[in-house]
Design a protein around this motif. Structure first.
Motif, PDB file in Angstrom:
ATOM      1  N   ARG A 340      54.407  72.941  25.556  1.00  0.00           N
ATOM      2  CA  ARG A 340      53.384  72.433  24.886  1.00  0.00           C
ATOM      3  C   ARG A 340      53.592  72.306  23.265  1.00  0.00           C
ATOM      4  O   ARG A 340      53.224  71.267  22.503  1.00  0.00           O
ATOM      5  N   TYR A 341      54.502  73.406  22.960  1.00  0.00           N
ATOM      6  CA  TYR A 341      54.826  73.507  21.459  1.00  0.00           C
ATOM      7  C   TYR A 341      55.536  72.271  21.186  1.00  0.00           C
ATOM      8  O   TYR A 341      55.398  71.468  20.125  1.00  0.00           O
ATOM      9  N   VAL A 342      56.584  72.203  22.052  1.00  0.00           N
ATOM     10  CA  VAL A 342      57.577  70.961  21.619  1.00  0.00           C
ATOM     11  C   VAL A 342      57.082  69.533  21.806  1.00  0.00           C
ATOM     12  O   VAL A 342      57.241  68.968  20.879  1.00  0.00           O
ATOM     13  N   SER A 343      56.048  69.223  22.762  1.00  0.00           N
ATOM     14  CA  SER A 343      55.501  67.986  23.078  1.00  0.00           C
ATOM     15  C   SER A 343      54.433  67.954  22.033  1.00  0.00           C
ATOM     16  O   SER A 343      54.293  66.630  21.571  1.00  0.00           O
ATOM     17  N   LYS A 400      66.489  65.896  17.758  1.00  0.00           N
ATOM     18  CA  LYS A 400      67.712  66.014  18.615  1.00  0.00           C
ATOM     19  C   LYS A 400      67.490  67.444  19.531  1.00  0.00           C
ATOM     20  O   LYS A 400      67.822  67.439  20.825  1.00  0.00           O
ATOM     21  N   LEU A 401      67.065  68.475  18.869  1.00  0.00           N
ATOM     22  CA  LEU A 401      66.499  69.673  19.667  1.00  0.00           C
ATOM     23  C   LEU A 401      65.623  69.773  20.804  1.00  0.00           C
ATOM     24  O   LEU A 401      65.555  70.305  21.878  1.00  0.00           O
ATOM     25  N   GLN A 406      63.196  70.746  26.337  1.00  0.00           N
ATOM     26  CA  GLN A 406      62.431  69.950  27.265  1.00  0.00           C
ATOM     27  C   GLN A 406      63.228  69.856  28.611  1.00  0.00           C
ATOM     28  O   GLN A 406      62.721  70.525  29.706  1.00  0.00           O
ATOM     29  N   GLU A 407      64.722  69.596  28.455  1.00  0.00           N
ATOM     30  CA  GLU A 407      65.386  69.127  29.623  1.00  0.00           C
ATOM     31  C   GLU A 407      65.710  70.627  30.118  1.00  0.00           C
ATOM     32  O   GLU A 407      65.544  70.899  31.532  1.00  0.00           O
ATOM     33  N   ASN A 408      66.138  71.549  29.243  1.00  0.00           N
ATOM     34  CA  ASN A 408      66.370  72.935  29.924  1.00  0.00           C
ATOM     35  C   ASN A 408      65.266  73.735  30.463  1.00  0.00           C
ATOM     36  O   ASN A 408      65.372  74.428  31.627  1.00  0.00           O
ATOM     37  N   ILE A 409      64.128  73.235  29.997  1.00  0.00           N
ATOM     38  CA  ILE A 409      62.721  73.949  30.475  1.00  0.00           C
ATOM     39  C   ILE A 409      62.525  73.474  31.876  1.00  0.00           C
ATOM     40  O   ILE A 409      62.068  74.202  32.777  1.00  0.00           O
ATOM     41  N   ARG A 410      62.794  71.956  32.228  1.00  0.00           N
ATOM     42  CA  ARG A 410      62.638  71.480  33.381  1.00  0.00           C
ATOM     43  C   ARG A 410      63.354  72.155  34.462  1.00  0.00           C
ATOM     44  O   ARG A 410      63.021  72.402  35.678  1.00  0.00           O
TER      45      ARG A 410
END
Length: 787
Positions: A340-343, A400-401, A406-410
């Motif tokens: 949620r923070y990243v998005s 870029k980060l 997000q990919e690592n979280i998934r």
């Protein structure tokens, strides 16, 4: 003596070689010596006055001291458990950017906080006769402004101040304010505190009040931040102040504020983690209390004390799986918070949520880098705009980060969900086995299992809270003071040698500019070089100005300066073509008053002194001067001969005391001089005179006004064109050059007349100025200001 231009025997000017660089340099040095060094007393006077002014300035100037400090910016230490892979790749730069830290140190935010902390809005000054003195250490009271934002912006206000130590009050604008009390003033609320041990000054004092914005800008303008070298992470801080103690306090306070801000940035992550742990502890505590009450109530109601060993084994397996499932749920909730923070990150939210329970090194590294980039961006926003290249670079790094996080979280969520499903399947199997246990024991096992799970979670959270509190308390700044602020023992400004050199330079420049401006504004010919630059006509002699104002300056045995110059001009006649049968010389000028009659008379006398028979013709038929200057009768004269009323013998006038000089006056001034010259009798007269005399000198009218000289030129063998210093206009130089090139005046040669020594110079310096002694103080002063 005077410079003489030597012509070829045929009368043509000698070829002038092309000047090289050395010749140009020589001319430039000669020009400097003539134009400026001739006025050396003026430069000396200006230098003396400049030195006196410099010492007066140094006597009353306020000294400024340099305060310096050194700060070491350390590299951030690696966090335990973080992967070093991304650091080895160096994808996001170093941990500490020395340029960014320098910008933060010189930011308005820190300077404003320093100004507020040290109460730099009001300072006490002592009034002096010449300058006011800042009484920073000697001020009897200190003013603490509680509302500096209420001080109006603009020019600092000087408020008359009187300190009444007996009644413990201060008068501002004749209004009394008590000490140690919060008082309301036009500048907001303030507190006035006395300084113990400071005596009441005898000089009048005033309070200088500066608004917050101006005070902050003043601090920034005096602050200088620079790195020791490009490779080092050590920063030099310099501050210039008239009060060295205040400068030291400002630098020390700036470093303290900077370190505190750095610690606050580091503690934001710890504070976020602590908040998360405290919230989870409150929830788990309530659940654990509820479960413990249920176990106690069930045992009391059912009268159960223990269960079988088999049930215990099943229970332990189920409890272990439940603990893993609870840990997986916690990690999933943390992943949801990070996602949620990243998005949906909001402006001003500059810390990543806590990574409690996560063990994946790649995710931890990515989250840490994202957090560092966000914090770095927040720091830079204090000193730079959104369009800054550094801000834009950080934005690209953050962009870029975020996809990588997000990919690592998934990926982690997928793994945790799969593991959770397996644990639930195992628990279902164990629960089926537990159904074989008697009902009461099975119910007790279920209640006890919840108690143990909650207890383990509670213990884990207590451990994490202690770890976070320890990290929070142990946070220190990433900088270390190498050298504390210290002022120099002697002021660095004003520099004595620099002020003296600048004053001398300005004095010399002022005199040089004055001389140059005068030369530029002068419309008349000033020096020989002006003539040489404008025309190729040779200059055969220079005649100095004679203050005696006598018409005749040369005589037998007379050794004056001007007499010697006429003797030199006499010697030069053979080089311009007057020898043998060539004996006719025309003397003319551009305008009236240039001294052509003076030149004609004294040149004729000079020739007569060497036993040459000379005829001097007064051919300026419009304004004859020779007969008046030599005191001879003007009639009959040349006009009488030209109209056919007199013979040659009737015109010739001997000069008393000189057996070789004869004058032929102009005669009656005619209404038509040009027509008389062209009536045909001139050629006959000159031919007869050549047979009677060794030299025939013709003084004619100025060539710039009438055409007489051009009409007479074909009958002469050479021409002397008189140019007078500070009399002949520069615009006539072009005409002189045209006459020389077109040979309209015959073999034209220039005599530079009326030359005055420039300044108090006594040498020629290559410009033809002869030596001259100043005979008395009056003449010295006159020549001193002779521009």
């Amino acid at each position: 003596m005077n410079n003489v231009h030597i012509s070829r025997p045929n009368g043509q000017p000698s070829a002038t070689p092309k000047r090289g660089q050395s010749q140009e340099q020589t001319d430039l040095l000669a020009l400097i010596r003539y134009r400026y060094l001739s006025h050396w007393p003026l430069f000396l006077l200006a230098t003396v006055l400049a030195i006196a002014g410099a010492f007066a300035y140094l006597r009353y100037a306020t000294p400024t001291y340099r305060v310096s400090s050194t700060l070491l910016v350390k590299e951030e230490s690696k966090k335990i458990g973080e992967s070093d892979l991304l650091s080895q790749l160096d994808l996001f730069g170093s941990d500490k950017n020395i340029e960014n830290e320098m910008q933060i140190l010189s930011s308005r935010t820190l300077a404003n906080e320093v100004t507020r902390n040290l109460h730099l809005f009001g300072e006490v000054y002592q009034q002096g006769k010449v300058r006011d003195i800042l009484a920073y250490e000697n001020a009897p009271v200190e003013f603490v402004f509680l509302q500096p934002e209420r001080i109006r912006e603009g020019k600092p206000e000087q408020v008359p101040m009187v300190y009444d130590s007996i009644h413990r009050r201060v008068f501002l604008y004749n209004k009394a304010y008590p000490l140690f009390d919060t008082v309301n003033t036009r500048w907001g609320q303030m507190i006035i505190k006395p300084r113990p041990g400071v005596a009441v000054p005898h000089m009048p004092c005033y309070l200088k009040i500066t608004d917050e914005k101006t005070a902050t800008q003043t601090v920034l303008s005096r602050l200088q931040v620079s790195p020791v070298s490009k490779m080092a992470t050590v920063i030099n801080l310099h501050y210039a102040d008239v009060a060295p103690v205040r400068g030291e306090q400002i630098l020390n306070e700036l470093i303290r504020v900077y370190n505190r801000a750095a610690i606050e940035d580091k503690n934001r992550v710890a504070a976020s983690t602590m908040s998360f742990v405290e919230e989870r502890l409150r929830v788990v505590t309530r659940e654990l209390n509820q479960v413990e009450k249920e176990v106690e109530q069930f045992k009391t109601t059912a009268g159960i004390v223990d269960i079988s060993e088999q049930s215990k084994l099943f229970l332990e397996s189920v409890q272990e799986n439940d603990s893993k499932m609870s840990e997986a749920n916690m990690q999933l909730s943390v992943l949801d918070a990070i996602e949620r923070y990243v998005s949906n990150r909001q402006e001003g939210q500059n810390t990543v949520p806590a990574t409690l329970g996560l063990t994946d090194p790649v995710l931890l590294e990515l989250v840490g880098k994202l957090n560092e980039a966000e914090m770095e961006r927040e720091k830079l926003r204090k000193t730079t705009g959104e369009a800054s290249p550094v801000i834009q670079a950080l934005d690209r790094t953050i962009a870029k980060l975020k996809p990588a996080v997000q990919e690592n979280i998934r990926s982690l969520r997928s793994n945790l969900t799969a593991g959770k499903d397996k644990l639930e399947a195992a628990n279902s199997r164990f629960m089926g086995m537990l159904r074989t246990v008697p009902g009461k024991e099975r119910a007790l096992l279920e209640v006890s299992r919840q108690q143990i799970i909650k207890n383990n979670i509670y213990t884990f959270l207590l451990q994490k809270r202690e770890e976070t509190a320890l990290a929070y308390a142990a946070a220190i700044s990433d900088s270390r003071i190498v050298d504390a602020a210290q002022a120099d023992a002697v002021p660095f400004a004003p520099r004595k040698l620099t002020v003296l050199a600048l004053a001398i330079g300005l004095g010399i420049a002022f005199v040089a500019a004055l001389i140059t401006l005068r030369d530029i504004m002068n419309r008349e010919i000033e020096q020989r070089s002006d003539v040489e630059k404008a025309t190729d006509a040779p200059i055969v002699a220079e005649i100095m100005h004679d203050d005696n104002k006598e018409s005749v300056v040369i005589a037998d045995g007379k050794r004056s300066l001007v007499a010697e110059q006429f003797r030199s001009l006499r010697t030069s006649l053979s080089y311009i073509g007057l020898n043998g049968d060539n004996k006719t010389l025309l003397v003319t000028s551009s305008i009236s008053g240039e001294g052509k009659s003076f030149i004609s008379i004294n040149l004729a006398i000079s020739l007569s002194l060497i036993r040459k028979k000379v005829a001097l013709l007064e051919f300026d038929l419009r304004k004859p001067m020779i007969s008046k200057m030599l005191h001879v009768s003007r009639e009959p004269g040349i006009t009488n001969y030209l109209v056919g009323k007199s013979s040659i013998t009737d015109l010739i006038r001997p000069i008393p005391g000189n057996d070789h000089l004869f004058v032929i006056p102009a005669g009656v001034i005619p209404p038509n001089p040009t027509e008389l010259i062209l009536n045909g009798r001139l050629d006959e007269m000159l031919a007869k005179l050549k047979t009677m005399f060794d030299y025939v000198i013709i003084d004619t009218a100025p060539v710039g006004l009438v055409t007489d000289a051009r009409l007479l030129a074909p009958f002469t063998d050479a021409c002397l064109y008189v140019v007078r210093q500070n009399v002949t206009p520069r615009i006539h130089l072009k005409m002189i050059d045209e006459l020389y090139r077109n040979r309209e005046s015959g073999k034209l040669n220039i005599v530079f007349n009326g030359v005055r020594p420039r300044g108090v110079t006594t040498h020629t310096y290559g410009y033809g100025y002869v030596e001259e002694q100043n005979k008395n103080g009056k003449r010295f002063i006159k020549s001193l200001f002779n521009f």
